[in-house]
Design a protein around this motif. Structure first.
Motif, PDB file in Angstrom:
ATOM      1  N   ARG A  22       5.803  -8.760  -6.351  1.00 24.08           N
ATOM      2  CA  ARG A  22       5.356  -7.425  -5.966  1.00 24.08           C
ATOM      3  C   ARG A  22       6.180  -6.914  -4.810  1.00 24.08           C
ATOM      4  NH1 ARG A  22      -1.007  -7.053  -5.423  1.00 24.08           N
ATOM      5  NH2 ARG A  22      -0.398  -4.896  -5.149  1.00 24.08           N
ATOM      6  N   LYS A  23       6.483  -5.616  -4.839  1.00 26.89           N
ATOM      7  CA  LYS A  23       7.261  -4.996  -3.778  1.00 26.89           C
ATOM      8  C   LYS A  23       6.368  -4.097  -2.932  1.00 26.89           C
ATOM      9  CE  LYS A  23      11.545  -4.943  -6.479  1.00 26.89           C
ATOM     10  NZ  LYS A  23      12.626  -4.103  -7.040  1.00 26.89           N
ATOM     11  N   GLU A  24       6.831  -3.837  -1.719  1.00 33.19           N
ATOM     12  CA  GLU A  24       6.082  -2.954  -0.832  1.00 33.19           C
ATOM     13  C   GLU A  24       6.020  -1.559  -1.437  1.00 33.19           C
ATOM     14  OE1 GLU A  24       3.618  -2.742   1.669  1.00 33.19           O
ATOM     15  OE2 GLU A  24       4.941  -4.276   2.474  1.00 33.19           O
ATOM     16  N   ARG A  25       4.949  -0.824  -1.195  1.00 33.77           N
ATOM     17  CA  ARG A  25       4.820   0.535  -1.704  1.00 33.77           C
ATOM     18  C   ARG A  25       5.981   1.397  -1.239  1.00 33.77           C
ATOM     19  NH1 ARG A  25      -0.407   2.475  -3.157  1.00 33.77           N
ATOM     20  NH2 ARG A  25       0.303   4.522  -2.509  1.00 33.77           N
ATOM     21  N   LYS A  26       6.479   2.264  -2.127  1.00 33.75           N
ATOM     22  CA  LYS A  26       7.611   3.116  -1.786  1.00 33.75           C
ATOM     23  C   LYS A  26       7.275   4.108  -0.688  1.00 33.75           C
ATOM     24  CE  LYS A  26       9.934   2.809  -6.262  1.00 33.75           C
ATOM     25  NZ  LYS A  26      10.455   3.561  -7.423  1.00 33.75           N
ATOM     26  N   ASN A  27       5.992   4.461  -0.552  1.00 33.07           N
ATOM     27  CA  ASN A  27       5.628   5.443   0.462  1.00 33.07           C
ATOM     28  C   ASN A  27       5.266   4.798   1.803  1.00 33.07           C
ATOM     29  OD1 ASN A  27       3.322   4.332  -0.627  1.00 33.07           O
ATOM     30  ND2 ASN A  27       2.085   6.169  -0.349  1.00 33.07           N
ATOM     31  N   ALA A  28       5.524   3.488   1.931  1.00 35.01           N
ATOM     32  CA  ALA A  28       5.330   2.847   3.228  1.00 35.01           C
ATOM     33  C   ALA A  28       6.324   3.442   4.215  1.00 35.01           C
ATOM     34  CB  ALA A  28       5.551   1.335   3.104  1.00 35.01           C
ATOM     35  N   VAL A  29       5.868   3.717   5.416  1.00 36.19           N
ATOM     36  CA  VAL A  29       6.745   4.358   6.392  1.00 36.19           C
ATOM     37  C   VAL A  29       7.694   3.332   6.979  1.00 36.19           C
ATOM     38  CG1 VAL A  29       5.038   6.117   6.935  1.00 36.19           C
ATOM     39  CG2 VAL A  29       5.081   4.017   8.273  1.00 36.19           C
ATOM     40  N   HIS A  82      -1.036   6.602   9.564  1.00 35.58           N
ATOM     41  CA  HIS A  82      -1.058   7.024  10.968  1.00 35.58           C
ATOM     42  C   HIS A  82      -1.194   5.806  11.890  1.00 35.58           C
ATOM     43  CE1 HIS A  82      -1.265  11.379  10.409  1.00 35.58           C
ATOM     44  NE2 HIS A  82      -2.066  11.144   9.369  1.00 35.58           N
ATOM     45  N   TYR A  83      -1.610   4.664  11.305  1.00 36.12           N
ATOM     46  CA  TYR A  83      -1.918   3.500  12.123  1.00 36.12           C
ATOM     47  C   TYR A  83      -1.075   2.259  11.788  1.00 36.12           C
ATOM     48  CZ  TYR A  83      -5.915   6.395  13.253  1.00 36.12           C
ATOM     49  OH  TYR A  83      -6.709   7.443  13.668  1.00 36.12           O
ATOM     50  N   PHE A  84      -0.650   2.153  10.534  1.00 37.47           N
ATOM     51  CA  PHE A  84       0.162   1.003  10.122  1.00 37.47           C
ATOM     52  C   PHE A  84       1.286   1.477   9.207  1.00 37.47           C
ATOM     53  CE2 PHE A  84      -4.034  -0.753  11.026  1.00 37.47           C
ATOM     54  CZ  PHE A  84      -3.713  -1.824  11.864  1.00 37.47           C
ATOM     55  N   ALA A  85       2.432   0.812   9.310  1.00 37.05           N
ATOM     56  CA  ALA A  85       3.588   1.215   8.508  1.00 37.05           C
ATOM     57  C   ALA A  85       3.459   0.762   7.061  1.00 37.05           C
ATOM     58  CB  ALA A  85       4.870   0.644   9.118  1.00 37.05           C
ATOM     59  N   SER A  86       2.733  -0.326   6.828  1.00 38.78           N
ATOM     60  CA  SER A  86       2.669  -0.886   5.483  1.00 38.78           C
ATOM     61  C   SER A  86       1.533  -1.895   5.370  1.00 38.78           C
ATOM     62  CB  SER A  86       3.990  -1.590   5.141  1.00 38.78           C
ATOM     63  OG  SER A  86       4.184  -2.692   6.023  1.00 38.78           O
ATOM     64  N   LYS A  87       1.298  -2.304   4.160  1.00 38.33           N
ATOM     65  CA  LYS A  87       0.331  -3.365   3.904  1.00 38.33           C
ATOM     66  C   LYS A  87       0.766  -4.654   4.602  1.00 38.33           C
ATOM     67  CE  LYS A  87      -0.792  -6.443   0.025  1.00 38.33           C
ATOM     68  NZ  LYS A  87      -0.764  -6.608  -1.450  1.00 38.33           N
ATOM     69  N   HIS A  92      -0.024  -8.845   8.495  1.00 41.14           N
ATOM     70  CA  HIS A  92       0.639  -9.656   9.509  1.00 41.14           C
ATOM     71  C   HIS A  92      -0.176  -9.664  10.800  1.00 41.14           C
ATOM     72  CE1 HIS A  92       3.506 -10.763  12.658  1.00 41.14           C
ATOM     73  NE2 HIS A  92       4.258 -11.312  11.717  1.00 41.14           N
ATOM     74  N   GLU A  93      -0.636  -8.492  11.220  1.00 45.46           N
ATOM     75  CA  GLU A  93      -1.408  -8.406  12.464  1.00 45.46           C
ATOM     76  C   GLU A  93      -2.763  -9.088  12.320  1.00 45.46           C
ATOM     77  OE1 GLU A  93      -3.125  -4.907  15.408  1.00 45.46           O
ATOM     78  OE2 GLU A  93      -1.187  -4.630  14.427  1.00 45.46           O
ATOM     79  N   VAL A  94      -3.427  -8.882  11.191  1.00 45.85           N
ATOM     80  CA  VAL A  94      -4.743  -9.482  10.973  1.00 45.85           C
ATOM     81  C   VAL A  94      -4.652 -11.011  10.956  1.00 45.85           C
ATOM     82  CG1 VAL A  94      -6.552  -9.834   9.234  1.00 45.85           C
ATOM     83  CG2 VAL A  94      -5.785  -7.515   9.785  1.00 45.85           C
ATOM     84  N   LEU A  95      -3.701 -11.561  10.219  1.00 45.53           N
ATOM     85  CA  LEU A  95      -3.581 -13.007  10.105  1.00 45.53           C
ATOM     86  C   LEU A  95      -3.046 -13.648  11.370  1.00 45.53           C
ATOM     87  CD1 LEU A  95      -2.324 -13.549   6.436  1.00 45.53           C
ATOM     88  CD2 LEU A  95      -4.652 -13.674   7.338  1.00 45.53           C
TER      89      LEU A  95
END
Length: 256
Positions: A22-29, A82-87, A92-95
């Protein structure tokens, strides 16, 4: 010619965990959003992290969608970026906070001179983590496999934990000639036994194990017996064997 994806030298592939395609969403900032400064913004960001924990526990990292997180948090999906660049950044921050909290947990204090109870108390901390947060423990494996930066953090925390075990063994046996590195390898071997056992019992829910170990306390006690036997080359006191008294007979006796 396309460049092959590099594998982190600190994170060798695990045989039991297939790499995700799986790849990161294309609309990730591309740029990490600035930290919120208002009370409302700080609370919203924290709510997204709390929601992510619930979704990770329920669905796992690979099946988690940002829409699921937004729904769990009770907010519009468009606010996420507005708060995170990507999933990946969110998880990463949660874990990372999760393993930092793991490292901060101290075992229950026990009487001095009782090594078996000390082992039980230390194992209880780890067993509780697997039993109470099986989804997050599975995510640790998946995310560690796929994200090099997180893998470095995870390796650092586990190294510190195993060093504590090695230092404890050195205090128990001050006269042994084994060097620090050898004791650390012993700690890794025993820790690996415990991690694999608890993962299969409380994360994979192997019915062969869950039938005998329905709760983390029973698993921690059994694993403490295995640790004690491996370190001291003998069984703990008979009354400490509990439901596993038959292990007293599982000992080598040299024929005269």
């Amino acid at each position: 010619m396309t460049e092959k994806k590099k594998t982190s030298e600190h994170s060798p592939a695990r045989a039991a965990v297939a790499a995700s395609s799986r790849k990161e969403r294309k609309n990730a900032v591309q740029k990490t959003p600035s930290a919120p400064t208002t009370r409302r913004g700080i609370a919203t960001r924290a709510r997204l992290k709390e929601a992510a924990i619930f979704v990770l526990e329920r669905q796992g990292y690979r099946n988690m969608r940002l829409q699921d997180v937004a729904d769990e948090a009770g907010m519009n999906f468009s606010l996420f970026y507005h708060y995170f660049a990507s999933k990946t950044e969110l998880v990463h921050e949660v874990l990372t906070e999760f393993i930092e909290n793991i490292a901060a947990v101290e075992p229950k204090s026990v009487a001095r001179g009782d090594p078996f109870s000390s082992i039980v108390a230390a194992n209880q901390v780890v067993a509780n983590l697997y039993a109470n947060s099986p989804g997050l423990m599975r995510c640790l494996v998946h995310f560690d496999e796929e994200e090099g930066k997180f893998s470095d953090i995870f390796r650092s925390v586990t190294l510190d934990w195993h060093k504590k075990i090695a230092q404890s063994m050195h205090k128990r046996f001050p006269d042994i000639s084994a060097d620090e590195e050898t004791l650390l390898m012993v700690a890794y071997a025993l820790g690996g036994m415990m991690d694999n056992f608890l993962f299969e019992c409380f994360v994979d829910r192997n019915p062969v194990l869950t039938r005998v170990f329905p709760n983390p306390t029973s698993a921690a006690h059994f694993l403490a017996i295995m640790w004690y036997r491996a370190v001291y080359l003998t069984n703990p006191e008979a009354e400490q064997l509990g439901n596993f008294a038959s292990l007293e007979l599982l000992a080598f006796t040299q024929k005269s």
